[in-house]
Motif scaffolding. Structure first.
Motif, short mmCIF file in Angstrom:
data_model
loop_
_atom_site.label_atom_id
_atom_site.label_comp_id
_atom_site.label_asym_id
_atom_site.label_seq_id
_atom_site.Cartn_x
_atom_site.Cartn_y
_atom_site.Cartn_z
N THR A 61 21.01 -2.15 -36.19
CA THR A 61 19.72 -2.64 -35.74
C THR A 61 19.63 -2.48 -34.22
N PRO A 62 18.64 -1.74 -33.71
CA PRO A 62 18.55 -1.53 -32.26
C PRO A 62 18.21 -2.81 -31.52
N ILE A 63 18.83 -2.99 -30.38
CA ILE A 63 18.53 -4.11 -29.49
C ILE A 63 17.48 -3.65 -28.49
N THR A 64 16.41 -4.44 -28.34
CA THR A 64 15.34 -4.07 -27.42
C THR A 64 15.81 -4.22 -25.98
N LEU A 65 15.78 -3.13 -25.24
CA LEU A 65 16.19 -3.11 -23.84
C LEU A 65 14.94 -2.94 -22.97
N ILE A 66 14.73 -3.87 -22.05
CA ILE A 66 13.55 -3.84 -21.19
C ILE A 66 13.90 -3.14 -19.88
N LYS A 67 13.12 -2.14 -19.52
CA LYS A 67 13.42 -1.32 -18.34
C LYS A 67 12.63 -1.72 -17.11
N LYS A 68 11.70 -2.68 -17.25
CA LYS A 68 10.93 -3.14 -16.09
C LYS A 68 11.41 -4.51 -15.66
N GLY A 69 11.26 -4.77 -14.36
CA GLY A 69 11.71 -6.05 -13.83
C GLY A 69 13.15 -6.04 -13.36
N ILE A 70 13.76 -4.85 -13.25
CA ILE A 70 15.16 -4.75 -12.84
C ILE A 70 15.29 -4.52 -11.34
N ALA A 71 14.21 -4.16 -10.65
CA ALA A 71 14.26 -3.90 -9.22
C ALA A 71 13.74 -5.09 -8.44
N TRP A 72 14.13 -5.18 -7.17
CA TRP A 72 13.62 -6.23 -6.31
C TRP A 72 12.12 -6.06 -6.12
N TRP A 73 11.40 -7.20 -6.03
CA TRP A 73 9.95 -7.14 -5.88
C TRP A 73 9.57 -6.42 -4.59
N THR A 74 10.28 -6.68 -3.50
CA THR A 74 9.95 -6.04 -2.22
C THR A 74 10.16 -4.53 -2.28
N ASP A 75 11.19 -4.10 -3.01
CA ASP A 75 11.40 -2.66 -3.15
C ASP A 75 10.28 -2.02 -3.96
N LYS A 76 9.95 -2.64 -5.07
CA LYS A 76 8.95 -2.08 -5.97
C LYS A 76 7.56 -2.03 -5.35
N ASN A 77 7.20 -3.04 -4.57
CA ASN A 77 5.83 -3.17 -4.09
C ASN A 77 5.65 -2.88 -2.61
N VAL A 78 6.74 -2.77 -1.85
CA VAL A 78 6.61 -2.57 -0.42
C VAL A 78 7.32 -1.29 0.05
N LYS A 79 8.61 -1.15 -0.25
CA LYS A 79 9.39 -0.06 0.31
C LYS A 79 9.17 1.27 -0.40
N PHE A 80 8.84 1.23 -1.68
CA PHE A 80 8.70 2.46 -2.46
C PHE A 80 7.25 2.59 -2.94
N ARG A 81 6.65 3.73 -2.61
CA ARG A 81 5.28 4.00 -3.04
C ARG A 81 5.14 5.48 -3.32
N ASN A 82 4.27 5.81 -4.25
CA ASN A 82 3.98 7.21 -4.53
C ASN A 82 3.00 7.77 -3.50
N PRO A 83 3.01 9.09 -3.32
CA PRO A 83 2.03 9.70 -2.40
C PRO A 83 0.61 9.38 -2.84
N THR A 84 -0.30 9.40 -1.90
CA THR A 84 -1.71 9.11 -2.19
C THR A 84 -2.53 10.38 -2.10
N GLY A 85 -3.62 10.40 -2.82
CA GLY A 85 -4.50 11.56 -2.82
C GLY A 85 -5.61 11.36 -3.83
N ASP A 86 -6.34 12.40 -4.09
CA ASP A 86 -7.43 12.34 -5.05
C ASP A 86 -6.86 12.22 -6.46
N GLY A 87 -7.23 11.13 -7.13
CA GLY A 87 -6.76 10.92 -8.50
C GLY A 87 -5.36 10.34 -8.52
N ASN A 88 -4.88 10.07 -9.72
CA ASN A 88 -3.55 9.49 -9.91
C ASN A 88 -2.61 10.45 -10.63
N ASN A 89 -2.92 11.73 -10.59
CA ASN A 89 -2.09 12.73 -11.25
C ASN A 89 -0.87 13.01 -10.38
#
Length: 285
Positions: A118-146
């Motif tokens: 029986t597989p155990i559900t492994l959650i992959k979100k919430g493992i990083a520090w909040w400041t890293d996720k929301n402040v230090k690391f960001r994707n490039p910006t531009g037209d659209g979200n592609n």
């Protein structure tokens, strides 16, 4: 659970000399038994040994402006990333030795009950520090979200099998804000370390998160460590109101406290023995 595979009897011995880009990846399964139940939320870590993330050149080999989503740094990374700055005349995103050596084994956990897995559900979100996720690391910006378009003109790190915008299918966990990537980029201070890989949440207050019994760990073995005599392991841990079960800090505090207490006693004895001497320069009559 050590799954390096250096022992001939280990199920992962066949994967010992795997390369970064083996296709298909080498897979192995390790069975183990939990003697005691895990009552609260469980933290699943991967651990590495003899891996010096604290090396000065390694720690500096990154571009924080690029990781923060700066478009100019995306196409013109810092020279600190050399020799992982460009490849085939294209800028590498993310650049540097830290990103290039990102841990990429895949771990899956199963409970075995009457020969049924029986597989155990492994959650992959919430493992990083909040400041890293929301402040230090960001994707490039531009037209659209592609992200494919936003990373146009860049290339993947040399050892990666796929580019950074294909790390996950979910947009809020892809690119530079992928939490597995963020966790890896926070370098460890010691050569033997562990990093949070997944979370196992308790769903039923009447049942433990992981019951005592038989389990199996399925491993997609991609990360080579044999060349530098490293070791790989999977750790299951839980926490209480006092924190995690890691004796290092406790031992360190007791050791330093004992040394301070001993020195205090020694200095007190010296003070009482020699501190009352007459230090006056006057010659008595």
């Amino acid at each position: 659970i050590d799954y390096t595979g250096t022992e001939p009897s280990s199920p992962c011995n066949k994967c010992l000399n795997v390369s970064w880009d083996s296709t298909p990846p080498c897979t192995c399964t390790i069975n183990f038994t939990l003697e005691h139940s895990f009552e609260s939320n469980v933290f699943m870590y991967y651990g590495l040994s003899n891996f010096y993330q604290n090396h000065r050149r390694y720690v500096k080999s990154r571009d924080d402006s690029q990781l923060n989503g700066d478009n100019s740094s995306l196409l013109n990374p810092s020279k600190e990333c050399e020799p992982y700055r460009t490849n085939e005349d294209k800028p590498i995103a993310p650049c540097g030795a830290i990103a290039n050596s990102m841990f990429n084994d895949t771990l899956e956990l199963y409970r075995i009950d009457n020969d049924t897995r029986t597989p155990i559900t492994l959650i992959k979100k919430g493992i990083a520090w909040w400041t890293d996720k929301n402040v230090k690391f960001r994707n490039p910006t531009g037209d659209g979200n592609n992200l494919t378009a936003l990373f146009q003109g860049t290339t993947k790190p040399i050892n990666w099998p796929k580019p950074v915008y294909m790390l996950d299918s979910e947009p809020d966990n892809n690119g530079f804000i992928n939490e597995d990537f963020i966790v890896w980029m926070r370098t460890a201070a010691l050569p033997t370390f562990r990093k949070l890989y997944r979370l196992i949440e308790r769903k039923n207050n009447l049942q433990p998160t992981l019951q005592a019994g038989k389990y199996s760990l399925d491993i997609a073995y991609n990360y080579p460590v044999h060349s530098f005599d490293g070791r790989k392991r999977m750790i299951l841990s839980t926490i209480s109101w006092m924190g995690g079960k890691n004796p290092f800090l406790g031992i360190a505090y007791i050791t330093v406290g004992s040394i301070c207490f001993f020195l205090g006693v020694v200095l007190l004895i010296i003070h009482h023995k020699y501190g009352n001497r007459n230090t006056s320069a006057d010659i008595p009559n």
